[in-house]
Design a protein around this motif. Structure first.
Motif, PDB file in Angstrom:
ATOM      1  N   ASP A 260      -9.032  -3.128  -1.238  1.00  0.00           N
ATOM      2  CA  ASP A 260      -8.166  -4.010  -2.021  1.00  0.00           C
ATOM      3  C   ASP A 260      -8.931  -5.247  -2.472  1.00  0.00           C
ATOM      4  O   ASP A 260      -8.836  -5.684  -3.616  1.00  0.00           O
TER       5      ASP A 260
ATOM      6  N   SER B  87       0.007  -3.999  -4.105  1.00  0.00           N
ATOM      7  CA  SER B  87      -1.255  -4.343  -3.486  1.00  0.00           C
ATOM      8  C   SER B  87      -1.417  -5.854  -3.519  1.00  0.00           C
ATOM      9  O   SER B  87      -0.630  -6.560  -4.139  1.00  0.00           O
TER      10      SER B  87
ATOM     11  N   TYR C 159      -6.398  -9.258   7.403  1.00  0.00           N
ATOM     12  CA  TYR C 159      -6.596  -8.052   8.202  1.00  0.00           C
ATOM     13  C   TYR C 159      -5.365  -7.768   9.062  1.00  0.00           C
ATOM     14  O   TYR C 159      -4.903  -6.627   9.142  1.00  0.00           O
TER      15      TYR C 159
ATOM     16  N   ALA D 153      -7.252   0.395   8.678  1.00  0.00           N
ATOM     17  CA  ALA D 153      -6.683  -0.829   8.096  1.00  0.00           C
ATOM     18  C   ALA D 153      -7.774  -1.655   7.428  1.00  0.00           C
ATOM     19  O   ALA D 153      -7.555  -2.248   6.357  1.00  0.00           O
TER      20      ALA D 153
ATOM     21  N   LEU E 296       0.806  -1.223   0.000  1.00  0.00           N
ATOM     22  CA  LEU E 296       0.000   0.000   0.000  1.00  0.00           C
ATOM     23  C   LEU E 296       0.841   1.275   0.000  1.00  0.00           C
ATOM     24  O   LEU E 296       0.304   2.368   0.160  1.00  0.00           O
TER      25      LEU E 296
ATOM     26  N   LEU F  81      -8.041  -2.702   3.449  1.00  0.00           N
ATOM     27  CA  LEU F  81      -8.180  -4.096   3.042  1.00  0.00           C
ATOM     28  C   LEU F  81      -9.431  -4.303   2.207  1.00  0.00           C
ATOM     29  O   LEU F  81      -9.391  -4.951   1.152  1.00  0.00           O
TER      30      LEU F  81
ATOM     31  N   SER G 159      -2.840  -6.288   6.946  1.00  0.00           N
ATOM     32  CA  SER G 159      -3.150  -4.901   6.609  1.00  0.00           C
ATOM     33  C   SER G 159      -2.794  -3.966   7.769  1.00  0.00           C
ATOM     34  O   SER G 159      -2.253  -2.876   7.559  1.00  0.00           O
ATOM     35  N   ARG G 160      -3.098  -4.405   8.982  1.00  0.00           N
ATOM     36  CA  ARG G 160      -2.762  -3.586  10.147  1.00  0.00           C
ATOM     37  C   ARG G 160      -1.255  -3.434  10.281  1.00  0.00           C
ATOM     38  O   ARG G 160      -0.734  -2.336  10.555  1.00  0.00           O
TER      39      ARG G 160
END
Lengths: 217, 217
Positions: free
Chosen positions: A166, A95, A133, A159, A87, A163, A136-137
Motif C-alpha cells: 500500500d 486502501s 502496521y 500484514a 483491504l 502495508l 494493518s494487522r
DNA sequence: CAGCATGCTAAACAAGCGTTCAGCACTTGT
DNA sequence: ACAAGTGCTGAACGCTTGTTTAGCATGCTG
C-alpha cells in the motif's frame, strides 16, 4: 511594513510559517531547505522563525507533529468496526491511498511529507509506521474473522506485506507517474491502479479478468 | 606519509574514495555527508577528491554510474528467456530482492544506495526505475505467454503494481525490520517474506494455506 | 640526469549556513 | 498616560561548507 493581526484566530503568522515549512520540506527535504527560504516563503525575517520555534530543528519537529496529528485524525475513520473494510476486495476497497485521496486535495504536500517521514530515521517516522502496521494487522484480523481473507501461515508478515504494498504507491509516486504517464494517486489514476491491486488480492495473478460485473462459469 | 602505488590494478586511491563515498552516501545521503567526511574515511585530503572527481557533485555522479553498472550486471541474468522466471509463483520465484541477496553480502551498502537512487530526483534514478519497469513488463508478458499468469485488464498498470510491491521491500527495509524484529532482506527474513508474497500472487488473500507441499481437494 | 607530468597535502578562501542581538512598532494592563 | 510585554526586523557573528592555490614527493621519459 504592515502589522496585521485583526482577529485572534488560528491563522497566525506562526501558522503561516508552519504551512510554508511543510510545503517546502515536503518538496525538498530538511537538509536542502534553509531557514531563509522558509522565511522568504512566509514573508517574514529569518530571526522570527527562531523566535517562534527556537531553532530550525524545533520547527521541523513541530511540522512533524502537525502532520502526525492530521494523519491520526484521518486514520481514526479506519479503526474499530470499519477497520475490516480496509483491504477488503469485496467491499468499497478502501486502501490507505483512497482514504488520503478522499481527505486531501490532489496537490496537497501531505502525501509527499508522509513519504519523507516514513523514510527518515526519526521517532515521528517510526511512530507513524508502527501505527500503520498495527492498523494493518487489525484489518487483516478483522478480514479473517469475517471469513473474507485467510491470515496466511505468518499473519505478522502478511500484514507487513499488505502495508508495504500500500505504501509503495506513496514512496514511488513520482517514478510511477513517469512510466505510466499519470499520477496513480490522482482520482483518475486510482481508477486504474485499485482494480489491478484488488484483482490480485481477490484471486492472485491467474484469476480471470473481471469486467465491471463478470462471473466465471 | 607513505606513497604506495605498487601494482597498476583497479584498487587505486581513486577506487577507495569511490567505495567510501558509496558507503557514506548510502547511509546518510548526499546532503548530509561532507567532502571532509569522505576524505577522512578514505584517509586522504579533501583537496584530492576535487582533484580526482572535479567536485563533490562529480563524485556523486561517478558513484551513481558505478552503482548503475553493478546493478545492470546483476539484472542481466533476468533478461531474455529466463526473464519469465521473475515473479513466477511456480518456479524458483526469483524476485528482485532474491537476485540481489544472491549477489551481495548481507551488509552491502548497495541496496540502501538503490533506495536513495530510486527516490532521488536524478536522471540515474529515473533511468534505473525505467529499466526495472521494462523488465517487469517483459516478465509479465513472458508469464502470460507461458500461461502462468493473466496479464490483467491493464497490463501496464499490473506490471507497475508488481514492481512497486517488489521495491517496497527495499524502501521500507528499516521500518519493516523494526516491526518484524528481523531484516526481511536477510537470508532468514526472506524465507518468511517470500512465501507470503507468493501465496498472494498464487491465489489471492483467500487461498488455502499451503504447507511445504500441499494440495487443495 | 634533466624535465615534466602525476598524486597528493596543507592552508587559505569566499559563500552560505543557523543563530544572536539590539532595537523599533504596536498592544495591553494599570 | 506610562510601563511592560509581544511580534518582528536588519545587521551582524561564528562556523562549516565546497573549492582554490601553492608547493612537495614521486615516477616516467627523453
Amino acid at each position: 511594513m504592515l502589522y496585521m493581526r485583526s482577529i485572534p484566530d488560528d491563522r497566525t503568522t506562526r501558522a503561516v510559517i508552519r504551512d510554508e515549512a511543510l510545503r517546502l520540506l515536503a518538496a525538498h527535504g530538511p537538509e536542502t531547505v534553509t531557514v531563509r527560504q522558509i522565511a522568504a516563503a512566509a514573508g517574514v525575517s529569518p530571526g522570527l522563525i527562531v523566535h517562534h520555534f527556537g531553532s530550525k530543528e524545533g520547527l521541523r519537529q513541530e511540522v512533524d507533529q502537525y502532520v502526525l496529528d492530521v494523519f491520526e485524525a484521518m486514520l481514526g475513520e479506519l479503526t474499530g468496526e470499519s477497520g475490516a473494510k480496509l483491504l477488503d476486495p469485496a467491499a468499497g476497497a478502501s486502501s490507505l491511498s483512497e482514504v488520503f485521496a478522499r481527505h486531501l486535495p490532489d496537490d496537497s504536500p501531505l502525501p509527499t511529507y508522509l513519504r519523507r517521514l516514513l523514510l527518515s530515521e526519526t521517532d515521528a517516522g517510526r511512530l507513524l509506521f508502527r501505527r500503520l502496521y498495527d492498523l494493518s494487522r487489525a484489518a487483516l484480523d478483522g478480514l479473517a474473522t469475517a471469513g473474507l481473507a485467510a491470515p496466511g501461515n505468518d499473519p505478522a508478515v502478511r500484514a507487513a506485506v499488505l502495508l508495504a504494498n500500500d505504501l509503495a504507491l506513496f514512496l514511488l509516486r513520482d517514478r510511477l507517474t513517469e512510466v505510466l504517464g499519470m499520477d496513480p494517486l490522482s482520482a483518475e489514476g486510482m481508477t486504474r491502479w485499485a482494480p489491478e491491486m484488488l484483482s490480485i488480492y481477490a484471486g492472485g495473478l491467474n484469476a480471470a479478468p473481471p469486467p465491471p460485473q463478470g462471473d466465471t462459469p
